[in-house]
Design a protein around this motif. Structure first.
Motif, PDB file in Angstrom:
ATOM      1  N   ALA A  82      77.549  44.055  52.584  1.00 35.40           N
ATOM      2  CA  ALA A  82      77.582  45.309  51.836  1.00 35.40           C
ATOM      3  C   ALA A  82      78.714  45.294  50.828  1.00 35.40           C
ATOM      4  O   ALA A  82      79.797  44.789  51.078  1.00 35.40           O
ATOM      5  N   ALA A  83      78.449  45.859  49.654  1.00 30.33           N
ATOM      6  CA  ALA A  83      79.470  45.936  48.616  1.00 30.33           C
ATOM      7  C   ALA A  83      80.596  46.851  49.073  1.00 30.33           C
ATOM      8  O   ALA A  83      80.362  47.949  49.572  1.00 30.33           O
ATOM      9  N   GLN A  84      81.819  46.394  48.919  1.00 28.95           N
ATOM     10  CA  GLN A  84      82.978  47.176  49.318  1.00 28.95           C
ATOM     11  C   GLN A  84      83.557  47.857  48.089  1.00 28.95           C
ATOM     12  O   GLN A  84      84.202  47.245  47.257  1.00 28.95           O
ATOM     13  N   SER A  85      83.304  49.133  47.930  1.00 28.31           N
ATOM     14  CA  SER A  85      83.798  49.861  46.770  1.00 28.31           C
ATOM     15  C   SER A  85      83.674  51.343  47.041  1.00 28.31           C
ATOM     16  O   SER A  85      82.863  51.786  47.845  1.00 28.31           O
ATOM     17  N   SER A  86      84.513  52.147  46.373  1.00 28.14           N
ATOM     18  CA  SER A  86      84.402  53.592  46.502  1.00 28.14           C
ATOM     19  C   SER A  86      83.186  54.105  45.753  1.00 28.14           C
ATOM     20  O   SER A  86      82.752  55.231  45.968  1.00 28.14           O
ATOM     21  N   SER A  87      82.644  53.294  44.865  1.00 30.81           N
ATOM     22  CA  SER A  87      81.443  53.659  44.125  1.00 30.81           C
ATOM     23  C   SER A  87      80.237  52.989  44.759  1.00 30.81           C
ATOM     24  O   SER A  87      80.328  51.857  45.233  1.00 30.81           O
ATOM     25  N   PRO A  88      79.088  53.665  44.757  1.00 29.76           N
ATOM     26  CA  PRO A  88      77.890  53.023  45.300  1.00 29.76           C
ATOM     27  C   PRO A  88      77.492  51.842  44.423  1.00 29.76           C
ATOM     28  O   PRO A  88      77.717  51.857  43.210  1.00 29.76           O
ATOM     29  N   PRO A  89      76.896  50.826  44.997  1.00 30.61           N
ATOM     30  CA  PRO A  89      76.486  49.681  44.181  1.00 30.61           C
ATOM     31  C   PRO A  89      75.252  50.001  43.349  1.00 30.61           C
ATOM     32  O   PRO A  89      74.532  50.970  43.618  1.00 30.61           O
ATOM     33  N   ALA A  90      75.034  49.189  42.350  1.00 29.63           N
ATOM     34  CA  ALA A  90      73.756  49.177  41.647  1.00 29.63           C
ATOM     35  C   ALA A  90      72.925  48.067  42.266  1.00 29.63           C
ATOM     36  O   ALA A  90      73.436  46.973  42.524  1.00 29.63           O
ATOM     37  N   VAL A  91      71.662  48.341  42.529  1.00 30.20           N
ATOM     38  CA  VAL A  91      70.742  47.316  43.027  1.00 30.20           C
ATOM     39  C   VAL A  91      69.804  46.947  41.884  1.00 30.20           C
ATOM     40  O   VAL A  91      69.036  47.783  41.403  1.00 30.20           O
ATOM     41  N   VAL A  92      69.897  45.709  41.434  1.00 34.80           N
ATOM     42  CA  VAL A  92      69.066  45.200  40.345  1.00 34.80           C
ATOM     43  C   VAL A  92      67.970  44.338  40.956  1.00 34.80           C
ATOM     44  O   VAL A  92      68.257  43.364  41.659  1.00 34.80           O
ATOM     45  N   VAL A  93      66.724  44.685  40.692  1.00 43.58           N
ATOM     46  CA  VAL A  93      65.602  43.931  41.245  1.00 43.58           C
ATOM     47  C   VAL A  93      65.136  42.907  40.216  1.00 43.58           C
ATOM     48  O   VAL A  93      64.662  43.260  39.142  1.00 43.58           O
ATOM     49  N   GLY A  94      65.303  41.638  40.553  1.00 39.17           N
ATOM     50  CA  GLY A  94      64.896  40.555  39.671  1.00 39.17           C
ATOM     51  C   GLY A  94      66.084  39.879  39.021  1.00 39.17           C
ATOM     52  O   GLY A  94      66.949  40.553  38.458  1.00 39.17           O
ATOM     53  N   LEU A  95      66.128  38.548  39.105  1.00 39.62           N
ATOM     54  CA  LEU A  95      67.193  37.789  38.449  1.00 39.62           C
ATOM     55  C   LEU A  95      66.620  36.830  37.412  1.00 39.62           C
ATOM     56  O   LEU A  95      67.108  35.720  37.226  1.00 39.62           O
ATOM     57  N   CYS A  96      65.558  37.285  36.733  1.00 43.63           N
ATOM     58  CA  CYS A  96      65.128  36.599  35.524  1.00 43.63           C
ATOM     59  C   CYS A  96      66.235  36.790  34.492  1.00 43.63           C
ATOM     60  O   CYS A  96      67.279  37.391  34.781  1.00 43.63           O
TER      61      CYS A  96
END
Length: 388
Positions: A3-17
């Motif tokens: 899990a991303a450790q940050s006070s802000s929620p992560p962005a989830v990017v679908v696709g790594l094209c």
């Protein structure tokens, strides 16, 4: 995946094209924690040093939903990431499950999903243009290959054929005569229904686009640009930043009254008489050329992240400068630019992979291109032999 450790929620990017990689780099560069979801570990983008990568079997069909549920289950309780998608099929799947996804994710356009989904169908674009008074080329909808000649008969050639469904077997096919069109019957049959449309004369350089970030129908950010090259047809290969109030106004008019939120854009072509004709909209995601916007002062994924969280976002202003090149689609694109528009070489160039601070995707893409050279040569020779 951790899990991303940050006070802000992560962005989830679908696709790594290449498109998804651009989003990940922009978000990470702004200090935003990122989780990327991908199904193909061979893509160059999976070599990025930015963000955390989670793999799933399916990200383009219904398997996307359980894959996202799995990511949500591994995040700290109460964490709702900002979800960003990279192609129309993902938008279609997520749009149908927007209520479900909104329990675990923040989707910028979730509330407007019922109005987003119809715009994914190319067969609905003509009626939208008529409703708002925009030019749209004369078109016919082909639903069965046996009716091809009858359907296309009223149209003037050349024509183009475009499947109405996202990510079909082809994006755009051009036919200069009825004979050409009938020759393509088998190819068309595999991607029904198909829009047959009169071709607007002019080169790729007459294709403009206006990108918007909307919040309940109000413009939060804008960007306008123009294509220099599309190879193959419909796929942007080289594009430049070109602020244009007329293009912006037409994009705003197309989406006016729909009360949409999130990233949208409108592609138009200027005809020989100077009139603009609608080609197609993009909704629910940024475009493949979003890197052009970021390179010229308007990082749309960063704007989407802040806007979705209802946080104050820095003001971004478009500038002219960097040229965007998709060398993956057309390896000779840089040479084409040097030959046809050498003046643009004086400005910065943003490629889809090359990045000094994140070099591995470029090296991996280059290796893929080298390995593909023999097959590309064989296909080219085959096309030449078949045309003689």
């Amino acid at each position: 995946m951790h899990a991303a450790q940050s006070s802000s929620p992560p962005a989830v990017v679908v696709g790594l094209c290449a498109h998804g990689l651009a989003l990940v780099r922009d978000l990470s560069g702004a200090g935003i924690p990122v989780i990327a979801l991908e199904s193909d570990g061979t893509l160059p983008g999976t070599s990025t040093r930015h963000g955390q990568i989670s793999f799933a079997q399916d990200i383009n069909k219904t398997g996307l939903i359980p894959a996202l549920d799995d990511i949500a289950s591994r995040l700290p309780p109460g964490t709702r990431p900002v979800l960003m998608l990279t192609n129309d099929r993902m938008v279609e799947v997520a749009g149908r499950e927007a209520v479900h996804l909104s329990r675990s994710f923040r989707l910028s356009w979730a509330d407007s999903a019922p109005r987003i989904l119809p715009l994914l169908e190319k067969g609905n674009i003509e009626s939208r243009c008529m409703a708002v008074g925009l030019n749209y080329p004369r078109s016919r909808l082909l639903t069965h290959a046996d009716a091809l000649e009858q359907t296309a008969q009223p149209l003037s050639f050349p024509v183009i054929a475009k499947p109405t469904k996202p990510l079909s077997a082809f994006k755009t096919l051009v036919a200069h005569s009825m004979t050409d069109l009938l020759t393509a019957r088998r190819r068309l049959a595999g991607s029904m229904p198909v829009v047959i449309q009169e071709f607007i004369a002019g080169s790729d350089e007459q294709i403009h686009f206006g990108a918007l970030y909307l919040r309940n129908g109000q413009v939060v950010a804008r960007f306008e640009g123009r294509k220099l090259l599309s190879r193959p047809m419909g796929h942007t290969t080289i594009a430049v930043s070109e602020p244009n109030d007329q293009v912006h106004d037409l994009a705003v008019r197309f989406f006016d009254g729909l009360m949409l939120s999130g990233p949208v854009s409108l592609e138009l072509k200027r005809g020989p008489d100077g009139r603009f004709w609608v080609i197609e909209p993009t909704v629910g995601r940024t475009d493949f050329w979003s890197g052009l916007c970021s390179a010229n002062g308007v990082p749309l994924p960063v704007i989407e992240y802040y806007a979705t969280l209802n946080r104050t976002c820095p003001t971004f202003m478009q500038r002219r400068g960097s040229v965007w090149i998709n060398g993956e689609r057309q390896p000779a694109a840089l040479l084409w630019l040097a030959w046809h528009h050498p003046e643009h070489l004086l400005h910065g160039i943003r490629g889809v992979y090359f990045n000094l601070s994140d070099p591995l995707p470029f090296f991996r893409a280059s290796w893929h291109a080298i390995r593909a050279l023999p097959m590309r040569l064989i296909r080219k020779i085959g096309r030449q032999l078949s045309s003689t």
